[in-house]
Motif scaffolding. Structure first.
Motif, PDB file in Angstrom:
ATOM      1  N   VAL A 245      61.349 -11.060  32.591  1.00  0.00           N
ATOM      2  CA  VAL A 245      61.623 -10.997  34.029  1.00  0.00           C
ATOM      3  C   VAL A 245      61.659  -9.527  34.445  1.00  0.00           C
ATOM      4  N   TYR A 355      64.128 -20.751  21.425  1.00  0.00           N
ATOM      5  CA  TYR A 355      63.817 -21.280  22.761  1.00  0.00           C
ATOM      6  C   TYR A 355      62.343 -21.664  22.932  1.00  0.00           C
ATOM      7  N   HIS A 368      71.030 -13.972  21.265  1.00  0.00           N
ATOM      8  CA  HIS A 368      71.751 -13.550  22.448  1.00  0.00           C
ATOM      9  C   HIS A 368      71.721 -12.030  22.507  1.00  0.00           C
ATOM     10  N   ALA A 398      74.249 -22.116  29.841  1.00  0.00           N
ATOM     11  CA  ALA A 398      73.184 -22.026  30.837  1.00  0.00           C
ATOM     12  C   ALA A 398      73.307 -20.742  31.649  1.00  0.00           C
ATOM     13  N   THR A 399      74.518 -20.420  32.032  1.00  0.00           N
ATOM     14  CA  THR A 399      74.741 -19.177  32.775  1.00  0.00           C
ATOM     15  C   THR A 399      74.419 -17.971  31.903  1.00  0.00           C
ATOM     16  N   LEU A 401      72.289 -17.872  29.437  1.00  0.00           N
ATOM     17  CA  LEU A 401      70.843 -17.789  29.276  1.00  0.00           C
ATOM     18  C   LEU A 401      70.210 -17.102  30.482  1.00  0.00           C
ATOM     19  N   HIS A 402      70.648 -17.494  31.680  1.00  0.00           N
ATOM     20  CA  HIS A 402      70.122 -16.847  32.887  1.00  0.00           C
ATOM     21  C   HIS A 402      70.428 -15.353  32.877  1.00  0.00           C
ATOM     22  N   ASP A 403      71.650 -15.007  32.501  1.00  0.00           N
ATOM     23  CA  ASP A 403      72.025 -13.600  32.465  1.00  0.00           C
ATOM     24  C   ASP A 403      71.193 -12.829  31.440  1.00  0.00           C
ATOM     25  N   LEU A 405      68.136 -13.633  30.396  1.00  0.00           N
ATOM     26  CA  LEU A 405      66.755 -13.545  30.871  1.00  0.00           C
ATOM     27  C   LEU A 405      66.585 -12.458  31.929  1.00  0.00           C
ATOM     28  N   THR A 406      67.611 -12.222  32.716  1.00  0.00           N
ATOM     29  CA  THR A 406      67.523 -11.233  33.801  1.00  0.00           C
ATOM     30  C   THR A 406      68.198  -9.912  33.446  1.00  0.00           C
ATOM     31  N   GLN A 409      65.900  -6.837  34.071  1.00  0.00           N
ATOM     32  CA  GLN A 409      65.605  -6.737  35.510  1.00  0.00           C
ATOM     33  C   GLN A 409      66.804  -6.179  36.269  1.00  0.00           C
ATOM     34  N   ARG A 410      67.987  -6.716  36.006  1.00  0.00           N
ATOM     35  CA  ARG A 410      69.178  -6.274  36.723  1.00  0.00           C
ATOM     36  C   ARG A 410      69.539  -4.832  36.368  1.00  0.00           C
TER      37      ARG A 410
END
Length: 435
Positions: A245, A355, A368, A398-399, A401-403, A405-406, A409-410
């Motif tokens: 991302v 994954y 992770h 789930a949260t 994983l989103h963190d 993945l980004t 980017q962040r």
């Protein structure tokens, strides 16, 4: 014929990092314009013909219908155009000073390789694992067989005086969240696969991940493995600017690109696949690709000018090498035929991409990002790295994983408080591509 490997070696000898875009357009005139602009962008640059999605899966009828209906594809349909059309695209551009590589993403690449060979091109990329697991549901056994045939096709070009070049895509399994030891191992194993099939010019890849120190260890580990496993081979390491991302701000995207160029220079990479400020939004224009090539070149020059003793490899304390070497040795011990060994390795879970949903992947491993930003294992499954792999029992929600993945980017977007992006999508911008 142009030797891709010799071109990269010559650039490295004069202190230059070769930069290369991921560029592919379906219109011949636009493809030619893109190659011409790439060639003029900087002094050490390679061209790219990225192939469209229909051609990647051998669906030429759909490609031809789209072309007939005036629908832009997300790459160049090399097997659907006549050789004369493609020769026109390349005429006066592809030469000893500007080699062109075909990038495609196919687990069935025989027709693509036959087409590029007819054009006098000799460089492409992929691999039996790296162009199978991330892209679809083609059985790994079929991909191994197809890539054995493809390597033999390429190696046969040596009889005509060419030195074909094949790059492993193994350093980019799913683009992100794969700890570097596994990326390095798969890339090295594919390099050995290519060599055993008759190729003598290869490149091994590594995609920039989440932690600069860990990335430097990974590139150095890959170089060390290549030297150990491919002693009679022309090889180099190619670094990919982050493939996950991407930052949404121009500032963040350019900072990430510059850091990937610095990584390549300081860790011993010789070529860099760049990304642009448009990556979070759409396929980039030719002008955006040219800007990225120039930013990367300048960043590489700055890194080379300030390189010091801290950039030397400490082989004795490289945890990425220890992990990758354990994986490589375990796979090579499974069978004398490396294709069969790779199949056994995935069947037993010795290689297990986190994954990845491909049916031939065990899917027991998990990763992770730790507090230092390093990619580490939370579950190694059956991979034989228990003695050398750093890991924790952390469970990824789930949260989480989103963190994860980004994460990149962040981090890079926060370097700049502005919210600028690259603007609206141009009317003629093609669809998403990624190889």
């Amino acid at each position: 014929m142009t030797s891709f490997g010799r071109f990269v070696a010559a650039a490295h000898a004069r202190g230059a990092l070769v930069v290369q875009p991921r560029m592919g357009f379906s219109e011949p005139a636009r493809m030619r314009t893109g190659l011409a602009a790439t060639k003029a962008a900087t002094d050490a640059v390679a061209g790219t013909l990225t192939i469209d999605s229909y051609t990647r899966v051998c669906d030429e009828p759909s490609a031809v219908r789209a072309l007939g209906d005036g629908i832009p594809l997300n790459g160049y349909p090399i097997t659907s155009y006549s050789p004369s059309t493609s020769h026109w695209v390349l005429d006066g551009l592809a030469d000893e000073t500007f080699p062109v590589q075909v990038r495609h993403g196919s687990a069935r690449p025989q027709r693509i390789v036959a087409a590029l060979a007819r054009l006098g091109l000799t460089a492409t990329e992929g691999g039996p694992v790296s162009y199978c697991l991330p892209y679809g549901r083609t059985p790994l056994e079929d991909s191994v067989r197809n890539w054995q045939e493809t390597c033999e096709q390429l190696a046969a070009l040596r009889a005509d005086g060419a030195e074909p070049h094949l790059e492993s895509f193994g350093g980019c399994m799913l683009g992100q969240l794969c700890p570097p030891g596994l990326l390095v191992a798969i890339s090295a194993l594919e390099g050995v696969f290519f060599h055993r099939a008759g190729l003598r010019s290869v490149s091994l890849s590594y995609a920039q991940q989440t932690n600069p120190e860990q990335d430097r260890q990974a590139v150095r580990a890959l170089r060390r493995l290549a030297a150990e496993l491919l002693p009679d081979t022309d090889w180099h390491v190619v670094v990919y600017t982050y493939m996950g991302v991407y930052p949404r701000t121009t500032h963040g995207a350019h900072a990430l690109l510059a850091d990937s160029a610095e990584l390549a220079v300081r860790a011993g990479g010789q070529r860099l696949i760049v990304k642009t400020a448009a990556e979070a939004h759409r396929i980039p224009t030719v002008a955006e690709n040219v800007r990225a090539l120039r930013i990367a070149t300048e960043a590489a020059r700055r890194a080379a000018a300030t390189a010091g003793a801290e950039d030397r490899d400490d082989e004795a304390s490289n945890p990425v090498y220890a992990e990758a070497r354990a994986l490589v040795d375990a796979v090579l011990d499974l069978h004398t035929d490396l294709g069969s060994a790779l199949l056994k390795a995935f069947e037993r879970g010795y290689l297990d991409v986190p994954y990845c949903l491909h049916p031939d992947n065990a899917g027991r491993s998990r990763s992770h990002i730790d507090a230092a930003g390093r990619l580490t294992w939370s579950n190694i499954g059956a991979m034989p790295i228990g003695r050398v792999a750093g890991r924790s029992g952390a469970r990824l929600t789930a949260t989480g994983l989103h963190d994860a993945l980004t994460f990149v980017q962040r981090r890079y977007d926060h370097l700049d408080t502005r919210t600028e992006d690259v603007g609206p999508t141009p009317a003629d911008a093609p669809l998403l591509q990624e190889v």
